[in-house]
Design an enzyme around this catalytic site. Sequence first.
Site, short mmCIF file in Angstrom:
data_model
loop_
_atom_site.label_atom_id
_atom_site.label_comp_id
_atom_site.label_asym_id
_atom_site.label_seq_id
_atom_site.Cartn_x
_atom_site.Cartn_y
_atom_site.Cartn_z
N CYS A 60 0.87 -1.18 0.00
CA CYS A 60 0.00 0.00 0.00
C CYS A 60 0.90 1.22 0.00
O CYS A 60 1.92 1.23 -0.69
CB CYS A 60 -0.98 -0.04 1.18
SG CYS A 60 -0.17 -0.10 2.79
N ARG A 61 0.56 2.25 0.78
CA ARG A 61 1.40 3.46 0.76
C ARG A 61 2.55 3.32 1.75
O ARG A 61 3.71 3.45 1.38
CB ARG A 61 0.57 4.70 1.08
CG ARG A 61 1.36 5.99 0.90
CD ARG A 61 0.43 7.17 0.81
NE ARG A 61 -0.10 7.53 2.11
CZ ARG A 61 0.49 8.41 2.93
NH1 ARG A 61 1.60 9.01 2.57
NH2 ARG A 61 -0.06 8.70 4.07
#
Length: 108
Positions: A60-61
């Site tokens: 993800c981030r």
Amino acid sequence: MSDFETLTVDQVPDDANILDVRDPYEFDAGHIPGAINIPLDQLPLRIEELDPDTDYYVICRTGGRSARATPYMEMHGYSAVNVAGGCGAWLEADKPLVSETGAEPIVR
Ligand SMILES: O=S(=O)([O-])[S-]
């Protein structure tokens, strides 16, 4: 204590199957080449799009959403490894990103 496997970006094999669980606008701005995108909140509805015989490296981030997606996938019979630090760490490590926007890839 975590009950799922976590690897650093440097431990992700070059031919890894990457599942990116960020939202589409984040994915489009910059993602790992060849990654597939299923946002975390759509995973319950779309998990059958995944191959139960494939090992997925989940990103993800910064590692928050992937740390939720990974045990969820494992619980449903899919093989998943969490990528620590997410696309931020990926970028820091100077690994390739592509965008769908025509602009330079960025992590958002
Ligand atoms: O992508 S994130 O959940 O780590 S902010």
